[in-house]
Design a protein around this motif. Structure first.
Motif, PDB file in Angstrom:
ATOM      1  N   PRO A 141       0.835  -1.210   0.000  1.00 19.02           N
ATOM      2  CA  PRO A 141       0.000   0.000   0.000  1.00 19.02           C
ATOM      3  C   PRO A 141       0.871   1.262   0.000  1.00 19.02           C
ATOM      4  O   PRO A 141       1.980   1.259   0.544  1.00 19.02           O
ATOM      5  N   PRO A 142       0.377   2.343  -0.601  1.00 19.98           N
ATOM      6  CA  PRO A 142       1.151   3.595  -0.653  1.00 19.98           C
ATOM      7  C   PRO A 142       1.603   4.083   0.727  1.00 19.98           C
ATOM      8  O   PRO A 142       2.707   4.617   0.865  1.00 19.98           O
ATOM      9  N   GLU A 143       0.770   3.867   1.761  1.00 19.20           N
ATOM     10  CA  GLU A 143       1.156   4.311   3.112  1.00 19.20           C
ATOM     11  C   GLU A 143       2.402   3.580   3.592  1.00 19.20           C
ATOM     12  O   GLU A 143       3.263   4.163   4.253  1.00 19.20           O
ATOM     13  N   ARG A 170       8.258   3.488   4.666  1.00 22.40           N
ATOM     14  CA  ARG A 170       9.616   2.970   4.436  1.00 22.40           C
ATOM     15  C   ARG A 170      10.556   4.082   3.990  1.00 22.40           C
ATOM     16  O   ARG A 170      11.670   4.199   4.493  1.00 22.40           O
ATOM     17  N   LEU A 171      10.113   4.867   3.010  1.00 28.80           N
ATOM     18  CA  LEU A 171      10.957   5.969   2.534  1.00 28.80           C
ATOM     19  C   LEU A 171      11.252   6.955   3.665  1.00 28.80           C
ATOM     20  O   LEU A 171      12.400   7.394   3.828  1.00 28.80           O
ATOM     21  N   ALA A 172      10.248   7.308   4.451  1.00 26.90           N
ATOM     22  CA  ALA A 172      10.441   8.243   5.563  1.00 26.90           C
ATOM     23  C   ALA A 172      11.444   7.673   6.569  1.00 26.90           C
ATOM     24  O   ALA A 172      12.299   8.406   7.085  1.00 26.90           O
ATOM     25  N   GLY A 173      11.353   6.392   6.836  1.00 28.18           N
ATOM     26  CA  GLY A 173      12.299   5.752   7.755  1.00 28.18           C
ATOM     27  C   GLY A 173      13.726   5.811   7.234  1.00 28.18           C
ATOM     28  O   GLY A 173      14.669   6.080   7.985  1.00 28.18           O
ATOM     29  N   HIS A 174      13.890   5.581   5.930  1.00 26.01           N
ATOM     30  CA  HIS A 174      15.235   5.634   5.347  1.00 26.01           C
ATOM     31  C   HIS A 174      15.770   7.066   5.329  1.00 26.01           C
ATOM     32  O   HIS A 174      16.960   7.285   5.561  1.00 26.01           O
ATOM     33  N   LEU A 175      14.916   8.028   5.063  1.00 24.24           N
ATOM     34  CA  LEU A 175      15.345   9.426   5.133  1.00 24.24           C
ATOM     35  C   LEU A 175      15.827   9.761   6.545  1.00 24.24           C
ATOM     36  O   LEU A 175      16.873  10.398   6.717  1.00 24.24           O
TER      37      LEU A 175
END
Length: 173
Positions: free
Chosen positions: A50-52, A57-62
């Protein structure tokens, strides 16, 4: 490839996407999402998540990259590569995973600071620990105090078994 295995969603792949995007200017969570969507479209694939969850995941990697001081806040918002980040991108164009990030002192300190905090994933951790200590104290496997047909019993048993396996792997004294 496994049914639920999406190489574009691995930690290293997502971090590579972020770092390459940041290599040409500041990035935002939204710009990373757009770049990821473009990669999936180019590969003629769908993410399968899902997009959320992709956003999370992206926010965590940032956040991880900022903790490792590979990214820093950009003056106009978002994040930009640091000098360390540019070196990391040159040395690891395929991306970084948690093992690579742990080589940076700030990220290693973050892992140490957060490693032993309860994450709420295993509500029976105390029962596991009880079983583990029971084995170390010489109590038999049958000393499990919990009813056979419940999760507490299983958690205690898993702890006892873990301690037993570790004992068996120790070199003789």
């Amino acid at each position: 490839m496994f049914e639920n295995d999406f190489p574009l969603l691995s930690t290293a792949s997502l971090v590579a996407l972020i770092m390459h995007k940041a290599g040409s200017g500041p990035v935002t969570l939204e710009s990373c999402e757009t770049a990821l969507a473009a990669l999936f479209q180019q590969a003629n694939e769908t993410p399968g998540l899902p997009p959320e969850e992709l956003r999370e995941r992206l926010a965590g990697h940032l956040a991880d990259l900022q903790t490792a001081r590979i990214l820093e806040p950009a003056p106009d918002g978002g994040w930009q590569l640091t000098r360390r980040g540019r070196r990391a991108l040159e040395q690891h164009p395929e991306g970084l995973d948690q093992t690579d990030l742990a080589r940076y002192p700030e990220f290693a300190a973050h892992l140490r600071d957060t490693a032993h905090k309860p994450c709420g994933m295993d509500p029976r951790g105390a029962h596991f620990d009880e079983g583990y200590l029971a084995c170390l104290n010489g109590l038999p496997f049958t000393a499990n105090p919990y009813a056979f047909d419940n999760a507490d019993h299983q958690a205690w048993e898993n702890g006892w078994t873990e301690a037993q396996e570790e004992r068996e792997q120790e070199p003789p004294r």
